[in-house]
Design a protein around this motif. Structure first.
Motif, PDB file in Angstrom:
ATOM      1  N   LYS A 333       0.821  -1.217   0.000  1.00  0.00           N
ATOM      2  CA  LYS A 333       0.000   0.000   0.000  1.00  0.00           C
ATOM      3  C   LYS A 333       0.856   1.270   0.000  1.00  0.00           C
ATOM      4  CE  LYS A 333      -3.504   0.468   2.632  1.00  0.00           C
ATOM      5  NZ  LYS A 333      -4.318   0.544   3.874  1.00  0.00           N
ATOM      6  N   THR A 339       3.862   0.495  -6.711  1.00  0.00           N
ATOM      7  CA  THR A 339       3.287   1.400  -7.712  1.00  0.00           C
ATOM      8  C   THR A 339       3.389   2.817  -7.162  1.00  0.00           C
ATOM      9  OG1 THR A 339       1.043   1.233  -6.812  1.00  0.00           O
ATOM     10  CG2 THR A 339       1.661  -0.359  -8.518  1.00  0.00           C
ATOM     11  N   LEU A 343      -0.999   0.097  -3.703  1.00  0.00           N
ATOM     12  CA  LEU A 343      -2.169  -0.737  -3.951  1.00  0.00           C
ATOM     13  C   LEU A 343      -3.232  -0.521  -2.877  1.00  0.00           C
ATOM     14  CD1 LEU A 343      -0.553  -4.171  -4.952  1.00  0.00           C
ATOM     15  CD2 LEU A 343      -1.216  -2.275  -6.437  1.00  0.00           C
ATOM     16  N   GLN A 347      -6.383  -5.203  -3.505  1.00  0.00           N
ATOM     17  CA  GLN A 347      -5.473  -5.608  -4.589  1.00  0.00           C
ATOM     18  C   GLN A 347      -4.237  -6.369  -4.104  1.00  0.00           C
ATOM     19  OE1 GLN A 347      -4.968  -1.494  -5.945  1.00  0.00           O
ATOM     20  NE2 GLN A 347      -6.035  -2.001  -7.863  1.00  0.00           N
TER      21      GLN A 347
END
Length: 556
Positions: A333, A339, A343, A347
């Motif tokens: 996260k 990312t 997330l 996910q």
């Protein structure tokens, strides 16, 4: 009579397998429930790890109570009542815990104090795991009795494989219950926590059905009135370890009080108590080793240095296995790690499932060695089985609706594990050393990188942990003789590591200058001790004239 026993109890073994599945399913599900609770209850990372503290702490308390009551009565209580009743009582305790969890969730939804609601859930988790503790203590030896004793190891490995399958699909099922399938999962952290009730209602039914089947099944009843091995000095050491656990519990209570009166003190208050408690536990064990070296009377199994070091190794092994997965949700996260935006809770389950699936990959591969196969067949299967197990993980994720192509690069890591199996030559000390070194390397790669490389490096910790339990166990109880049973129970107590190490990593993650990514230095330290244990125990056993590499290491 033997034939009758085989015919009447063989179906019951498949019920017993269901119990093994429960342990893995619920324990791995915590890896999804932890980040969800963190967002839902607005917790710090250390506080979120209290789910593991409650769950694995119950294993310690349950095993400790069983040992202390047996010491007071002078007879092994579980052996006295029989494994069958032990499992039934454990299932009923877990039913009480599941009912309490449903009540805690429903009460929590109507409480203004979110923190108090979370602590009610922790209490319920503790009761569920307390039942698991009794079940696990009884089920492992009971599996040996349910059929031909010569094939008992095969049944345990089959049960272990089912346990690992539970750890693989548990995170996926909980994610579906909370967020829906991958296609319709909501990224919102405001998902209704009461959706978890569906899972625990189902578990209540399964627990009760299993208990009824066990109650009416005709099974071998192994009881004994043999005197319980009294080890007063060892009991005092265990009491000291319990005092350290209580000290940590005091820290948690103080942290909760400060949080409720408006202070955010998760790392400042909670972390020092965990660190002092863990250092205290290690200090007690090292002191026991030194004292027993001078005079072994009264120490029982603890007079053997391989057991003392093995107790710490089990503590560290369970801790590193649990902490990698339990903190992974917060890591995924975290913006900028995997990312740019991080997330959502909905996910993360494919990656958590892959971690626990990695445990299954390793254990299925390790289980090959217990079968009477030619050397060539074992080598071929050691290459094929990991990819079959990996396929099962991908299949489970695909059924949930996940795009499994993001997990394809992990296949390359399996090759490293296969090389490790061949290099280990089925020798426990050598295998443990190799996989511990692999673990250190993987964690360092994860610390020094981001994106897919980092997350797959951290996930590979599951592969390298997968066969460690059996290696540590075999090396720790080698040469204990009449103290083997007692030594085994002491090792089970040290599952406590799964309760204490994850919150330490969570506490480091709460410190802004460290953060969740660099908190993964904790697994590096854990794998380093396991490498030390593999090296040191080899020399200890050699000095005792024990062929430390005669045992074949299989999957736990």
């Amino acid at each position: 009579m033997a034939q009758q026993t085989k015919q009447s109890t063989h179906p019951s073994f498949f019920v017993l397998i269901l119990v093994f599945f429960f342990w893995g399913f619920v324990a791995a599900s915590n890896s999804i429930f932890i980040p969800f609770c963190k967002a839902h209850f607005h917790l710090g990372q250390l506080e979120s790890q209290l789910i593991d503290f409650s769950f694995y702490g119950a294993y310690f308390i349950g095993s400790l109570l069983l040992y202390l009551f047996s010491a007071l009565r002078g007879v092994d209580i579980l052996n006295k009542i029989g494994y069958q009743k032990g499992i039934i009582y454990g299932l009923l305790i877990s039913v009480v815990g599941a009912v309490a969890l449903i009540a805690a969730v429903n009460i929590g939804n109507n409480m203004a104090d979110a923190t108090m609601a979370f602590y009610l859930i922790l209490g319920a988790f503790f009761i569920v795991a307390l039942g698991f503790s009794l079940q696990q203590t009884a089920a492992n030896p009971f599996a040996i009795l349910l059929g031909d004793p010569a094939k008992g190891t095969h049944r345990l490995n089959l049960a272990g494989g089912v346990n690992s399958f539970g750890t693989t699909i548990g995170p996926l099922v909980v994610s579906i219950l909370l967020f829906g399938s991958a296609k319709d999962a909501s990224a919102s952290a405001d998902t209704d926590i009461s959706k978890i009730n569906t899972l625990y209602i189902l578990l209540i039914v399964l627990f009760l059905v299993a208990a009824v089947i066990f109650w009416f099944s005709k099974m071998p009843k192994e009881t004994s009135d043999e005197p319980f091995e009294q080890s007063a000095k060892a009991s005092r050491s265990l009491s000291g370890i319990t005092a350290m656990f209580v000290l940590i519990l005091v820290g948690i209570i103080l942290n909760a009080i400060k949080t409720n009166i408006g202070f955010s003190a998760t790392a400042e208050v909670g972390l020092p108590f965990f660190l002092v408690g863990i250092i205290g536990i290690f200090g007690i064990l090292f002191n026991a080793r030194q004292s027993a070296r001078k005079d072994g009377n009264g120490w029982g199994a603890m007079k053997y240095p391989q057991l003392i070091l093995g107790m710490i190794a089990i503590f560290v092994y369970v801790g590193v296995e649990v902490t990698i997965a339990s903190n992974m949700g917060a890591l995924l996260k975290h913006p900028g790690f995997f990312t740019a935006e991080g997330l959502a809770e909905s996910q993360i389950d494919p990656y958590v499932s892959l971690f626990w699936g990695s445990m299954m990959v390793g254990r299925w591969t390790g289980a090959i060695t217990v079968f009477n196969l030619s050397d060539r067949s074992r080598k071929i299967l050691s290459v094929i089985v990991p990819f079959i197990a990996y396929g099962v993980v991908l299949g489970a994720n695909h059924l949930k609706g996940t795009d499994v192509s993001v997990l394809y690069p992990y296949a390359g890591v399996l090759v490293i594990q296969i090389i490790g199996f061949f290099a280990g030559q089925e020798k426990p000390a050598k295998t443990l050393m190799i996989f511990a070194l692999f673990g250190i390397l993987a964690m360092i790669i994860g610390l020094c990188t981001t994106g897919s490389t980092a997350i797959f490096a951290f996930i590979s910790g599951g592969l390298f942990c997968s066969v460690m339990w059996s290696c540590i166990f075999a090396l720790s109880i080698a040469g204990l003789g009449k103290y083997t049973s007692q030594g085994s129970s002491f090792l089970i107590l040290m599952i406590l590591g799964g309760s204490l190490i994850p919150p330490v990593q969570g506490g480091l993650a709460d410190i802004p200058s460290i953060g969740i990514h660099y908190s993964y230095i904790i697994p590096v330290i854990c794998f380093a001790y396991l490498a030390f244990f593999a090296f040191r125990v080899k020399n200890i056993l050699k000095s005792q004239g024990i062929d430390y590499e005669s045992a074949i290491s299989g999957g736990h």
